[in-house]
Design a protein around this motif. Structure first.
Motif, short mmCIF file in Angstrom:
data_model
loop_
_atom_site.label_atom_id
_atom_site.label_comp_id
_atom_site.label_asym_id
_atom_site.label_seq_id
_atom_site.Cartn_x
_atom_site.Cartn_y
_atom_site.Cartn_z
N GLY A 221 0.83 -1.42 -0.10
CA GLY A 221 0.09 -0.22 -0.35
C GLY A 221 0.45 0.99 -0.19
N GLY A 224 0.82 2.89 -2.92
CA GLY A 224 -1.05 3.16 -3.09
C GLY A 224 -1.32 4.86 -2.77
N GLY A 269 -1.23 3.88 -7.10
CA GLY A 269 -1.53 3.16 -7.73
C GLY A 269 -1.23 2.29 -9.13
N PRO A 289 -6.57 -7.44 -4.57
CA PRO A 289 -7.65 -6.72 -4.25
C PRO A 289 -8.58 -7.20 -3.40
CG PRO A 289 -8.24 -8.16 -6.40
CD PRO A 289 -6.75 -8.70 -6.34
N GLN A 294 -10.70 -1.45 -5.84
CA GLN A 294 -9.04 -1.92 -6.38
C GLN A 294 -8.98 -3.12 -7.75
OE1 GLN A 294 -8.28 -4.24 -2.46
NE2 GLN A 294 -8.14 -2.17 -1.78
N SER A 297 -9.00 -0.86 -10.75
CA SER A 297 -7.80 -0.03 -10.45
C SER A 297 -6.29 -0.44 -11.10
CB SER A 297 -7.92 1.12 -8.63
OG SER A 297 -6.27 1.81 -8.98
#
Length: 330
Positions: A221, A224, A269, A289, A294, A297
């Motif tokens: 993360g 992101g 991200g 995800p 998510q 994306s």
């Protein structure tokens, strides 16, 4: 979706790998099924898991969720290139750890593959991966076990995960001596913030026709948009990202990264994933995800074209180590 060959094989896989580690402990079965349906509908055909995945939901739970999804039919199994892993101990948490229930002995490989096939509700695994090196089991024994599984039709290819460059070379040289096909993929930690794989793992993989499958493409993360999200109060920082951000030099890098991406009107991200797709040797980063957002994306990143100006700026913020041995010699 775009596709590419997996290493030196004739197997075509999507440029994204659907990672399933969150299925079970963080994403329930119905939502996991929905994510797999969405990924497959978008053309993602490469699914990755491991026999130990499940964590708090129980070891093997993730494979079970994938198995119940396959059981729904609709050509789900036929359309998926399925990869799972062997190495970790499968004794239930809190139970007695028996001496031959982990690692890469021929006995455990035989036991583990049959258990995975049962949980996955399939009769074959496309890519059977060694989750870690086993320093105590000879590679001759490992390849003997793999060759038997290939002959039985239980697996098609073998791959590695977390192997150093010299082990990739060693494994494939011993496979060559035996007349075995050898490794076709290597899963390694590789992202903008951690580029150590560029020194030896990726060059070794390229030389041996091994497809590179990066895991943790957003570095837990950190890549992101973690600072922006924290500032907006939309997400608290924890785990690896929090530990890394506690280092002033890392926070400075991440802030520079988010500012750069924002200047170009892009999402952090998606840029981190798109950057990996420009790297030599990379086949398909693993995205894991927990939600539909998510996944959406990640799918957008496949079609994202990064300008040379942006790529150069990313190298300035996150410089790579350079190739070996130049990275540590004259």
């Amino acid at each position: 979706m775009k596709y590419t060959q997996l290493g030196r094989t004739g197997l075509k896989v999507s440029r994204l790998t659907l990672g399933t580690m969150n299925f079970g402990p963080f994403t329930n079965e119905p939502d996991s099924h929905t994510l797999m349906d969405t990924a497959l509908g978008a053309g993602v055909n490469y699914f990755d898991t491991a026999n130990v995945y499940g964590q708090t939901a129980g070891k093997g739970r993730t494979e079970e969720i994938i198995g119940t999804w396959f059981a729904q039919g609709g050509e789900r199994r036929d359309k998926v290139v399925l990869a799972t892993k062997v190495y970790g101990n499968m004794t239930p948490d809190g139970g007695t750890t028996w001496p031959n229930h982990d690692r890469l002995s021929a006995l455990n490989i035989r036991r583990a593959v049959d258990a995975s096939l049962k949980r996955l509700q399939t009769d074959y695994i496309d890519i059977y991966q060694f989750h870690h090196i086993d320093r105590n089991t000879p590679l001759d024994e490992i390849w003997q076990a793999i060759d038997v599984l290939v002959q039985q039709g239980k697996i098609l290819y073998a791959g590695s995960s977390n192997f150093p460059g010299y082990k990739i070379a060693q494994a494939n040289e011993i496979a060559r001596q035996r007349g075995s096909y050898g490794l076709v993929s290597e899963q390694c930690l590789y992202n903008l913030a951690v580029r150590d794989a560029e020194m030896e793992v990726i060059p070794a993989s390229q030389d041996y026709g091994v497809g590179v499958i990066p895991w943790s493409p957003l570095h837990g993360g950190l890549l992101g948009g973690v600072l922006k999200k924290a500032g907006e109060g939309s997400r608290s920082t924890g785990g690896r990202a929090a530990a890394e951000l506690a280092k002033p030099e890392v926070r400075t890098q991440v802030q520079a990264y988010e500012d750069l991406v924002d200047k170009h009107g892009l999402e952090p991200g998606e840029v981190a994933l798109a950057w990996l797709l420009t790297r030599p040797g990379v086949t398909a980063p693993i995205v894991g995800p927990r939600t539909a957002g998510q996944l959406e994306s990640a799918l957008r990143a496949v079609d994202l074209e990064l300008s040379q100006e942006l790529l150069d700026a990313l190298d300035e913020i996150f410089p790579g180590p350079g190739p070996s041995p130049e990275s540590f010699a004259w």
